[in-house]
Design a protein around this motif. Structure first.
Motif, PDB file in Angstrom:
ATOM      1  N   SER A  13       0.968 -26.268  -5.501  1.00 24.34           N
ATOM      2  CA  SER A  13       2.314 -26.649  -5.908  1.00 24.34           C
ATOM      3  C   SER A  13       3.240 -25.474  -6.175  1.00 24.34           C
ATOM      4  CB  SER A  13       2.238 -27.518  -7.172  1.00 24.34           C
ATOM      5  OG  SER A  13       1.576 -26.814  -8.202  1.00 24.34           O
ATOM      6  N   ALA A  14       2.698 -24.300  -6.438  1.00 21.58           N
ATOM      7  CA  ALA A  14       3.549 -23.168  -6.812  1.00 21.58           C
ATOM      8  C   ALA A  14       4.280 -22.614  -5.605  1.00 21.58           C
ATOM      9  CB  ALA A  14       2.682 -22.080  -7.450  1.00 21.58           C
ATOM     10  N   GLN A  15       5.458 -22.036  -5.850  1.00 21.11           N
ATOM     11  CA  GLN A  15       6.222 -21.327  -4.834  1.00 21.11           C
ATOM     12  C   GLN A  15       5.847 -19.856  -4.899  1.00 21.11           C
ATOM     13  OE1 GLN A  15       8.290 -22.816  -2.560  1.00 21.11           O
ATOM     14  NE2 GLN A  15       7.465 -24.699  -3.450  1.00 21.11           N
ATOM     15  N   TYR A  16       5.313 -19.332  -3.811  1.00 15.76           N
ATOM     16  CA  TYR A  16       4.746 -17.998  -3.825  1.00 15.76           C
ATOM     17  C   TYR A  16       5.604 -17.001  -3.055  1.00 15.76           C
ATOM     18  CZ  TYR A  16       0.378 -19.501  -5.920  1.00 15.76           C
ATOM     19  OH  TYR A  16      -0.554 -19.974  -6.784  1.00 15.76           O
ATOM     20  N   TYR A  17       5.484 -15.751  -3.494  1.00 14.20           N
ATOM     21  CA  TYR A  17       6.048 -14.629  -2.765  1.00 14.20           C
ATOM     22  C   TYR A  17       4.912 -13.987  -1.984  1.00 14.20           C
ATOM     23  CZ  TYR A  17       7.769  -9.896  -1.930  1.00 14.20           C
ATOM     24  OH  TYR A  17       8.113  -8.706  -1.344  1.00 14.20           O
ATOM     25  N   ASP A  18       5.044 -13.927  -0.654  1.00 11.80           N
ATOM     26  CA  ASP A  18       4.001 -13.371   0.191  1.00 11.80           C
ATOM     27  C   ASP A  18       4.311 -11.934   0.558  1.00 11.80           C
ATOM     28  OD1 ASP A  18       2.601 -15.754   0.209  1.00 11.80           O
ATOM     29  OD2 ASP A  18       3.608 -16.496   2.010  1.00 11.80           O
ATOM     30  N   ASP A  19       3.271 -11.121   0.603  1.00 13.65           N
ATOM     31  CA  ASP A  19       3.458  -9.718   0.975  1.00 13.65           C
ATOM     32  C   ASP A  19       2.164  -9.198   1.588  1.00 13.65           C
ATOM     33  OD1 ASP A  19       4.685  -7.277   1.288  1.00 13.65           O
ATOM     34  OD2 ASP A  19       4.279  -6.596  -0.747  1.00 13.65           O
ATOM     35  N   ALA A  20       2.309  -8.148   2.404  1.00 16.55           N
ATOM     36  CA  ALA A  20       1.173  -7.480   3.011  1.00 16.55           C
ATOM     37  C   ALA A  20       1.226  -6.000   2.659  1.00 16.55           C
ATOM     38  CB  ALA A  20       1.179  -7.665   4.529  1.00 16.55           C
ATOM     39  N   ILE A 194     -14.053  -0.316   5.424  1.00 16.31           N
ATOM     40  CA  ILE A 194     -12.809  -1.029   5.719  1.00 16.31           C
ATOM     41  C   ILE A 194     -12.991  -2.477   5.267  1.00 16.31           C
ATOM     42  CG2 ILE A 194     -13.550  -1.570   8.089  1.00 16.31           C
ATOM     43  CD1 ILE A 194     -10.558  -1.348   8.893  1.00 16.31           C
ATOM     44  N   TYR A 195     -11.919  -3.068   4.711  1.00 13.31           N
ATOM     45  CA  TYR A 195     -12.011  -4.448   4.235  1.00 13.31           C
ATOM     46  C   TYR A 195     -10.664  -5.143   4.358  1.00 13.31           C
ATOM     47  CZ  TYR A 195      -9.949  -2.496  -0.041  1.00 13.31           C
ATOM     48  OH  TYR A 195      -9.118  -1.860  -0.941  1.00 13.31           O
ATOM     49  N   TYR A 196     -10.715  -6.457   4.281  1.00 10.29           N
ATOM     50  CA  TYR A 196      -9.508  -7.296   4.247  1.00 10.29           C
ATOM     51  C   TYR A 196      -9.568  -8.120   2.979  1.00 10.29           C
ATOM     52  CZ  TYR A 196      -5.870 -10.605   5.561  1.00 10.29           C
ATOM     53  OH  TYR A 196      -4.723 -11.371   5.584  1.00 10.29           O
ATOM     54  N   LEU A 197      -8.506  -8.082   2.189  1.00  4.91           N
ATOM     55  CA  LEU A 197      -8.485  -8.711   0.861  1.00  4.91           C
ATOM     56  C   LEU A 197      -7.296  -9.650   0.745  1.00  4.91           C
ATOM     57  CD1 LEU A 197      -9.098  -7.008  -2.552  1.00  4.91           C
ATOM     58  CD2 LEU A 197      -6.953  -8.207  -2.202  1.00  4.91           C
ATOM     59  N   ILE A 198      -7.535 -10.793   0.121  1.00  4.48           N
ATOM     60  CA  ILE A 198      -6.472 -11.754  -0.199  1.00  4.48           C
ATOM     61  C   ILE A 198      -6.437 -11.939  -1.707  1.00  4.48           C
ATOM     62  CG2 ILE A 198      -5.628 -14.121   0.082  1.00  4.48           C
ATOM     63  CD1 ILE A 198      -7.111 -14.219   2.751  1.00  4.48           C
ATOM     64  N   GLN A 199      -5.244 -11.827  -2.281  1.00  3.61           N
ATOM     65  CA  GLN A 199      -5.078 -11.999  -3.725  1.00  3.61           C
ATOM     66  C   GLN A 199      -4.082 -13.126  -4.000  1.00  3.61           C
ATOM     67  OE1 GLN A 199      -4.592  -8.547  -6.496  1.00  3.61           O
ATOM     68  NE2 GLN A 199      -2.562  -9.426  -6.894  1.00  3.61           N
ATOM     69  N   HIS A 200      -4.475 -14.045  -4.882  1.00  5.60           N
ATOM     70  CA  HIS A 200      -3.619 -15.150  -5.318  1.00  5.60           C
ATOM     71  C   HIS A 200      -3.344 -15.021  -6.810  1.00  5.60           C
ATOM     72  CE1 HIS A 200      -3.913 -17.321  -1.559  1.00  5.60           C
ATOM     73  NE2 HIS A 200      -5.231 -17.359  -1.633  1.00  5.60           N
ATOM     74  N   ASN A 209       1.129 -13.941  -3.242  1.00  2.87           N
ATOM     75  CA  ASN A 209      -0.008 -13.929  -2.342  1.00  2.87           C
ATOM     76  C   ASN A 209       0.013 -12.578  -1.638  1.00  2.87           C
ATOM     77  OD1 ASN A 209      -0.940 -16.561  -2.818  1.00  2.87           O
ATOM     78  ND2 ASN A 209       0.441 -17.419  -1.281  1.00  2.87           N
ATOM     79  N   LEU A 210      -1.017 -11.780  -1.830  1.00  2.00           N
ATOM     80  CA  LEU A 210      -1.100 -10.474  -1.190  1.00  2.00           C
ATOM     81  C   LEU A 210      -2.176 -10.486  -0.113  1.00  2.00           C
ATOM     82  CD1 LEU A 210      -0.877  -7.981  -4.211  1.00  2.00           C
ATOM     83  CD2 LEU A 210       0.969  -8.883  -2.794  1.00  2.00           C
ATOM     84  N   TYR A 211      -1.870  -9.835   1.014  1.00  2.00           N
ATOM     85  CA  TYR A 211      -2.797  -9.717   2.124  1.00  2.00           C
ATOM     86  C   TYR A 211      -2.955  -8.228   2.410  1.00  2.00           C
ATOM     87  CZ  TYR A 211      -1.503 -14.600   2.320  1.00  2.00           C
ATOM     88  OH  TYR A 211      -1.271 -15.906   1.977  1.00  2.00           O
ATOM     89  N   ILE A 212      -4.145  -7.705   2.110  1.00  2.00           N
ATOM     90  CA  ILE A 212      -4.342  -6.266   2.030  1.00  2.00           C
ATOM     91  C   ILE A 212      -5.381  -5.789   3.044  1.00  2.00           C
ATOM     92  CG2 ILE A 212      -5.070  -4.360   0.542  1.00  2.00           C
ATOM     93  CD1 ILE A 212      -2.437  -5.660  -0.315  1.00  2.00           C
ATOM     94  N   ILE A 213      -5.053  -4.711   3.741  1.00  2.00           N
ATOM     95  CA  ILE A 213      -6.024  -3.959   4.524  1.00  2.00           C
ATOM     96  C   ILE A 213      -6.427  -2.746   3.695  1.00  2.00           C
ATOM     97  CG2 ILE A 213      -6.432  -2.589   6.600  1.00  2.00           C
ATOM     98  CD1 ILE A 213      -4.435  -4.388   8.042  1.00  2.00           C
ATOM     99  N   GLY A 214      -7.725  -2.559   3.515  1.00  2.00           N
ATOM    100  CA  GLY A 214      -8.205  -1.455   2.684  1.00  2.00           C
ATOM    101  C   GLY A 214      -9.069  -0.480   3.461  1.00  2.00           C
TER     102      GLY A 214
END
Length: 221
Positions: A13-20, A194-200, A209-214
């Motif tokens: 239900s929440a309105q999110y700000y998305d970023d990478a 190397i990893y791919y991370l999603i943060q809520h 919502n963050l979408y991260i390449i590490g």
């Protein structure tokens, strides 16, 4: 079931700000006598779809491994976080980690419990010296694919114990991270990962919502 329902219903239900973004990390650890070690970590992060600096941080700390399955670490982190005003917010963090691990055939399970306290802008803010307190629980599963490659997944939940700057999140779970990646052993002393991370986030005024390449490089001395 009730716990995961509590965590994920707000995501619907929440309105999110998305970023990478991108997180780049360098680790070095020196083993000492009597199962002690010291370590240094440097990290540089990008945000706004890889276009802007997010922050720099430096960790220095000491670790103690009384048993093969148990490790305790105490670390200090100095953070320089870039603000929209083009200034940097200076933050100081203390972290106490307790990690236990168990090997089951080709899998290694580890659980890390972290207690962290942080102050920010102490010399430029009226309440900057008031510490915020968080508890962070992280579960990692690694698979010993072969001698060189080690794939893994992890999930982390962060609980806000107390923070006067974000009272809407006090005493609630408000952030999760999920990641998948692998480590590659370059030699006996160095590893590249190397990893791919999603943060809520939820229970905050502007959830992200963050979408991260590490990328990580670790050196053991």
């Amino acid at each position: 079931v009730l716990f995961f329902s509590f965590c994920f219903i707000p995501l619907l239900s929440a309105q999110y700000y998305d970023d990478a973004g991108m997180w780049n990390t360098f680790n070095v650890e020196k083993k000492l006598k009597n199962n002690f070690s010291v370590f240094l970590t440097e990290e540089f992060r990008l945000k706004e779809n890889f276009s802007q600096i997010n922050l720099f941080y430096t960790d220095v700390g000491v670790g103690y491994r009384p048993y093969n399955f148990l490790k305790v670490e105490l670390a200090y982190r100095s953070i320089e976080k870039h603000l929209i005003t083009d200034f940097y917010s200076i933050r100081h963090r203390l972290m106490l980690d307790i990690t236990v691990k168990k090997k089951i055939k080709d899998f290694t399970l580890s659980y890390r419990q972290r207690l962290q306290s942080e102050v920010r802008n102490v010399n430029s803010s009226d309440n900057g010296g008031i510490p915020e307190w968080y508890s962070r629980s992280k579960l990692t599963v690694k698979y010993d694919l072969n001698k060189k490659y080690t794939p893994y997944v992890f999930s982390e939940f962060r609980y806000q114990i107390d923070d006067s700057r974000n009272i809407e999140s006090d005493q609630t779970w408000h952030r999760t991270r999920y990641a998948a990646g692998f480590d590659y052993e370059l030699n006996k002393k160095s590893t590249f990962g190397i990893y791919y991370l999603i943060q809520h986030e939820w229970n905050v005024s502007i959830p992200e919502n963050l979408y991260i390449i590490g990328l990580e490089y670790s050196l053991s001395l």
